[in-house]
Design an enzyme around this catalytic site. Structure first.
Site, mmCIF file in Angstrom:
data_model
loop_
_atom_site.group_PDB
_atom_site.id
_atom_site.type_symbol
_atom_site.label_atom_id
_atom_site.label_comp_id
_atom_site.label_asym_id
_atom_site.label_seq_id
_atom_site.Cartn_x
_atom_site.Cartn_y
_atom_site.Cartn_z
ATOM 1 N N GLU A 173 -34.449 -18.890 1.573
ATOM 2 C CA GLU A 173 -35.080 -17.623 1.966
ATOM 3 C C GLU A 173 -34.094 -16.740 2.739
ATOM 4 O O GLU A 173 -34.303 -16.425 3.922
ATOM 5 C CB GLU A 173 -36.353 -17.889 2.771
ATOM 6 C CG GLU A 173 -37.417 -18.590 1.928
ATOM 7 C CD GLU A 173 -38.767 -18.752 2.612
ATOM 8 O OE1 GLU A 173 -38.825 -18.664 3.847
ATOM 9 O OE2 GLU A 173 -39.769 -18.995 1.908
ATOM 10 N N GLU A 362 -40.537 -23.202 -4.347
ATOM 11 C CA GLU A 362 -41.540 -23.470 -3.313
ATOM 12 C C GLU A 362 -42.832 -22.766 -3.695
ATOM 13 O O GLU A 362 -42.808 -21.597 -4.083
ATOM 14 C CB GLU A 362 -41.125 -22.935 -1.930
ATOM 15 C CG GLU A 362 -40.161 -23.792 -1.191
ATOM 16 C CD GLU A 362 -39.927 -23.314 0.234
ATOM 17 O OE1 GLU A 362 -40.886 -22.832 0.874
ATOM 18 O OE2 GLU A 362 -38.779 -23.403 0.685
HETATM 19 C C1 BGP Z 1 -41.100 -21.498 3.577
HETATM 20 C C2 BGP Z 1 -39.983 -22.364 4.101
HETATM 21 C C3 BGP Z 1 -40.294 -23.820 4.127
HETATM 22 C C4 BGP Z 1 -41.729 -24.172 4.362
HETATM 23 C C5 BGP Z 1 -42.729 -23.215 3.779
HETATM 24 C C6 BGP Z 1 -44.160 -23.397 4.253
HETATM 25 O O1 BGP Z 1 -40.997 -20.217 4.090
HETATM 26 O O2 BGP Z 1 -38.833 -22.212 3.291
HETATM 27 O O3 BGP Z 1 -39.379 -24.463 4.965
HETATM 28 O O4 BGP Z 1 -42.003 -24.704 5.563
HETATM 29 O O5 BGP Z 1 -42.377 -21.881 3.964
HETATM 30 O O6 BGP Z 1 -44.299 -22.811 5.507
HETATM 31 P P1 BGP Z 1 -44.970 -23.557 6.729
HETATM 32 O O7 BGP Z 1 -44.253 -24.842 6.856
HETATM 33 O O8 BGP Z 1 -44.747 -22.697 7.883
HETATM 34 O O9 BGP Z 1 -46.385 -23.709 6.362
#
Ligand code: BGP
Length: 468
Positions: A173, A362
């Site tokens: 990201e 993701e």
């Molecule tokens: C993305 C990140 C991840 C992950 C995901 C879910 O932005 O790349 O590392 O954690 O989001 O977010 P969260 O863990 O805050 O629910």
């Protein structure tokens, strides 16, 4: 659905070192920026003291339990696992003369284990962390020196793991520095726009240098970028909203544009001027940026709306992106709006723009799971979310979009990046650990485990059309 995903399509899950490994100081690892964010990527920065404890210090103990976890991924039928290398395991201070052999050995073991199960690694070089020393001593990516440290790190890992890893990503990201400068770039949170965009520029140059090194050192590998796919729709068809939406989307598209085209898009000239920002771009930088990525990858959890009306903007809630809520969509408990069609839209949108293969690295649904009296976790809400998104991904493939694969976020429960909670679970595999540090760390297959297994086994044929 009667459609089958292509044979070459990679199925799997995605993780990040600081959210699963634990062992934050073991085998010579140095502290990373994540290690001083005990409340998550956007929470308070807390300097470490002897004897203190942060949930990520143990996380889900993947550091020791990886053989069991990888066997479970294989049981589901994974052909791909996205994971990151903790830069601070390889170069504990970031500017060390020599890499840390014990850190390198750890990932040798991980890649050997994946190979044993026929799972292809997709490796992120930097996922929301960098050696803390680089943030403290050099002000993170504000310093041009960090480009050299990153390139050295990239070359060391390409040399060591090039035989085993054929899919790479540079920065997770990469657009996150716009929203969270410490997590994205090791910058102070109150840094000005000039510092922020100069750091982003250094990161873009470093990314391109890693792409070049990868092309030279592992010619049969592919390397991509990774952006937070924060697609926004106009809140209304008022031309002002439509124009505002274009501007908003360009904030994150700029990263993909530079990495896929090899130069800054023309719209940034006006943006920099309006911000009063003057980026120091050398001739060498311009040359370096010309080395472009092989594929575009992104995370996708939600869409949002953009409005030119400040009153609508004020109503925004639920995520760091400050997007205006879409009245047609429902949201998760954390306010993330659920929009499976948005994934199809985004895939088409990015393919139209770049004409490069895409990889959804993701996507997933964070929820509080309950273990029932029979010891089962019936996570139908997660199955619905994933089914509907994968269904739309299948539609995009049928639209003609080239999609390399899908790694859903957190195939095994892990520590949340934004809130450092374990209660916000994404996994097909439940981990018995709670936010109060209680739990055996035992792994339990959820209902979604068997669901994903059947989807992979049927090459997507068992996906069902979204319920009305
Ligand atoms: C993305 C990140 C991840 C992950 C995901 C879910 O932005 O790349 O590392 O954690 O989001 O977010 P969260 O863990 O805050 O629910």
């Amino acid at each position: 659905m009667s459609f089958k995903f292509p044979d070459s399509f990679l199925w799997g899950g995605a993780t990040a070192a600081n959210q699963i490994e634990g062992s934050h100081l073991r085998d010579g690892k140095g502290l990373s920026t994540s290690d001083v964010c005990p409340y998550g990527a956007f929470g308070e920065i807390v300097p470490r003291q002897a004897g203190d404890f942060n949930i990520k210090d143990l996380a889900i103990d993947f550091y020791h339990r990886y053989p069991e976890d990888i066997a479970l991924f294989a049981e589901m039928g994974f052909t791909c696992l996205r994971l990151s290398i903790a830069w601070s395991r390889i170069f504990p201070n970031g500017d060390d003369a020599e890499p840390n052999e014990a850190g390198l050995t750890y990932y040798d073991k991980i890649f050997a284990e994946l190979d044993k199960h026929g799972i292809q690694p997709l490796v992120t070089l930097s996922h929301y962390e960098m050696p803390l020393n680089l943030a403290e001593k050099y002000h993170g990516w504000a310093s041009r020196d960090v480009i050299g440290f990153f390139e050295k790190y990239a070359r060391v890992v390409f040399e060591r793991y090039g035989h085993a890893v054929k899919l790479w990503l540079t920065f997770n990201e990469i657009n996150v520095t716009l929203h969270e400068p410490f997590t994205g770039s090791g910058l102070p949170r109150d840094c000005d726009e000039q510092t922020r965009y100069q750091a982003i520029h250094h990161q873009l140059v470093a990314s391109a240098k890693a792409v070049k090194a990868c092309h030279e050192m592992i010619p049969d590998a592919k390397i991509g970028n990774m952006i937070l796919g924060a697609i926004q729709y106009p809140f209304t068809c008022n031309p002002d909203d439509v124009m505002h939406t274009l501007t908003q989307n360009r904030e994150w598209l700029m990263f993909g544009d530079v990495q896929a085209r090899g130069y800054y898009p023309s719209y940034m000239t006006r943006k920099f001027k309006e911000l009063g920002v003057e980026i120091n771009i050398t001739e060498d930088d311009r040359e370096a940026l010309k080395e472009t990525i092989d594929f575009v990858s992104f995370s996708y959890y939600m869409s949002g709306c953009a409005s030119a009306d400040p009153n609508e903007q004020a109503k925004t809630e639920g995520n760091m992106l400050n997007m205006v809520a879409n009245p047609y969509l429902k949201a998760s408990e954390w306010g993330w709006q659920i929009d499976p069609v948005g994934l199809r839209y985004l895939l088409n949108f990015l393919y139209d723009r770049y004409q490069l293969p895409l990889f959804v690295v993701e996507n997933g649904f964070g929820a509080k799971d309950v273990v029932n009296e029979s010891g089962e976790i019936v996570d139908d809400y997660r199955i619905d979310y994933l089914n509907d998104h994968l269904f739309q991904l299948g539609e995009a493939i049928q639209d003609g979009v080239e999609v390399m694969g899908y790694t859903s976020w957190g195939p095994i429960d892990l520590v949340s990046a934004s809130t450092a909670q374990l209660a916000k679970r994404y996994g097909y595999i439940y981990v018995d650990r709670n936010d109060d540090n209680q739990g055996t760390l035992d792994r339990i297959r959820k209902k979604s485990f068997y669901w994903y297994q059947s989807i992979i086994e049927s090459q997507g044929e068992k996906l069902t059309p979204p319920k009305a």
